[in-house]
Structure formats: C-alpha cells, structure tokens
Design a protein around this motif. Structure first.
Motif, short mmCIF file in Angstrom:
data_model
loop_
_atom_site.label_atom_id
_atom_site.label_comp_id
_atom_site.label_asym_id
_atom_site.label_seq_id
_atom_site.Cartn_x
_atom_site.Cartn_y
_atom_site.Cartn_z
N THR A 180 0.83 -1.21 0.00
CA THR A 180 0.00 0.00 0.00
C THR A 180 0.86 1.25 0.00
O THR A 180 0.58 2.21 -0.73
N GLU A 181 1.93 1.26 0.79
CA GLU A 181 2.83 2.41 0.83
C GLU A 181 3.51 2.61 -0.52
O GLU A 181 3.65 3.74 -1.00
N GLU B 127 3.10 5.87 -3.23
CA GLU B 127 4.17 6.61 -3.89
C GLU B 127 3.95 6.65 -5.40
O GLU B 127 4.12 7.70 -6.03
N ALA B 128 3.56 5.53 -5.96
CA ALA B 128 3.34 5.47 -7.41
C ALA B 128 2.22 6.41 -7.84
O ALA B 128 2.26 7.01 -8.92
N ARG C 44 -6.30 2.72 -12.79
CA ARG C 44 -6.96 1.88 -11.79
C ARG C 44 -6.11 0.61 -11.70
O ARG C 44 -5.66 0.09 -12.73
N LEU C 45 -5.88 0.13 -10.49
CA LEU C 45 -4.96 -0.98 -10.29
C LEU C 45 -5.67 -2.16 -9.63
O LEU C 45 -6.44 -1.98 -8.68
N LEU C 46 -5.39 -3.34 -10.14
CA LEU C 46 -5.86 -4.57 -9.52
C LEU C 46 -4.64 -5.34 -9.06
O LEU C 46 -3.84 -5.79 -9.88
N GLN D 130 6.73 4.79 -12.54
CA GLN D 130 6.93 5.29 -11.17
C GLN D 130 6.77 4.15 -10.17
O GLN D 130 7.50 4.07 -9.18
N LEU D 131 5.82 3.27 -10.43
CA LEU D 131 5.60 2.12 -9.55
C LEU D 131 6.85 1.22 -9.53
O LEU D 131 7.29 0.78 -8.47
#
Length: 220
Positions: free
Chosen positions: A41-42, A46-47, A60-62, A153-154
């Motif tokens: 989650t942290e 950041e991403a 949107r992320l899964l 970025q992720l």
C-alpha cells in the motif's frame, strides 16, 4: 510463506541514480516471499504521485496476490512463470470515465488550499465537459500515456524498496478482462510482476544520447 520485508535502511540509502541504473526486468522470483499488504500500500501510494492529464489520475490498479488467482492468470499470461512466483501481479488499467471523479479530485485540492472554490468549480466543469466528449481513440491514448507514467513510477518505487519488477504486455487482454470481470470502460495497459528476485535480470545495453537525441533540429 515468508513475509520478511526488504531492509528499509538499505532501500532508503539508495540514490536515485542507483535505483534507475539498478532496475532490471526480473522474471525469476522467490515464490516463498510475500510483500506485506501494508508495504504494498505504501509503495502504491508513492506510485500514485505520478502526473496525469488534467490530474484526473485515470489509472486503476488490480493487485493480484492470491495464489489461486495467480494460477488462474497464468495461462492468460502465456504461462510466464513470474505470474505465479512473484509476490503479486499488478494489473494497470485506464478508466475512460475518470472525469467522473473530477469533483472529488478538485474538491480535495480546494480543501487543501491549493486553489480557490471558483477555480475548483471551473476545473470540474471544464474537465468533465472536455473528457466526456473526447473521441474514443483520443481518450484511449490519454489513459495509455498516463498509465505508462504511473507504471514506471511504480517500478522505480519498488526498486527503491529493494524489490524487483517486470512489465508484461504479453497476455490475452480480452481473456484477462473476462476472467476478472472488468467492465469495458477500463482499458488494459499492462501487467507488472513484483517480488523478490530469485535470479537477477539480464544486464542490457542502451542506445546513447547521441543515438537518439537531437537539439533544436530533428535530423535522425
């Protein structure tokens, strides 16, 4: 299954240059290693600081970290082993109706003191009117661009924390959407495997600045 996290002091001590130069596409992961939901989650937070068109943040992320679901994803992703061995696979999607959150986004900026209420209202109205009327091909291009920025970025955030990643475009997007019940308003952009490397990624070379850059006049 191990839930040991990367040493935060080691991750934080890396310079930006070390993170960028050390990032590689890793395809072999320790299947016993699990990134905690708290740290994931942290990392994602950041991403999410990535820039986007009109700050509409259409990504949107899964996060798929359930082993049975990773096994379900495996044939859809052409049986690439990192899908089941990595701590998680993150599906990056683009929301073609991201403008529906314009009120929430700009109200947050107003409440934080970043803009006046008048400016907030104008941004909400203008963004909603513009993005809701875009031709489909333009809307898809925007979410692909923004989703790509978020993805990089992720991956850099993951590397800074001592984890490895690999972006994956080799999967059946239509079957993925169907298997995970994702609506047509969302555009599949890529999958990103993330975890602890069991084997380093292959070193690679890059074209030089002289090969790909021109100043003021483009004559490549």
């Amino acid at each position: 299954m191990s839930t040991v996290q990367a040493n935060p002091q080691t991750a934080q001590s890396q310079s930006y240059s070390e993170v960028v130069l050390g990032r590689r596409s890793v395809r072999h992961y320790d299947p016993t290693f699990k990134i905690s939901k708290e740290e994931m989650t942290e990392l994602l937070q950041e991403a999410l600081r990535a820039p986007s068109s009109s700050n509409l943040q259409p990504w949107r992320l899964l996060v798929i970290d359930s082993q049975p679901l990773k096994e379900k994803l495996l044939p859809i992703a052409n049986n690439q082993r990192q899908v089941v061995d990595a701590s998680a696979v993150i599906a990056v999607l683009g929301d073609l109706e991201s403008y529906k959150l314009a009120e929430k986004i700009y109200s947050g900026a107003f409440e934080a003191g970043y803009m006046s209420e008048e400016t907030k209202n104008a941004f909400v109205t203008n963004s909603t009117n513009l993005y809701s009327s875009l031709p489909p091909e333009i809307a898809r291009k925007i979410v692909h661009t923004d989703g790509g920025i978020l993805s990089m970025q992720l991956m850099l955030s993951a590397k800074a924390r001592g984890y490895d990643t690999v972006p994956m475009g080799g999967y059946n997007a239509a079957k993925f959407m169907e298997a995970f019940g994702i609506e047509e308003r969302y555009v599949p952009i890529m999958l990103i495997a993330i975890g602890k490397a069991a084997q380093e990624g292959h070193p690679s070379t890059r074209l030089s600045v002289e090969d790909v850059v021109r100043w003021n006049e483009f004559d490549l």
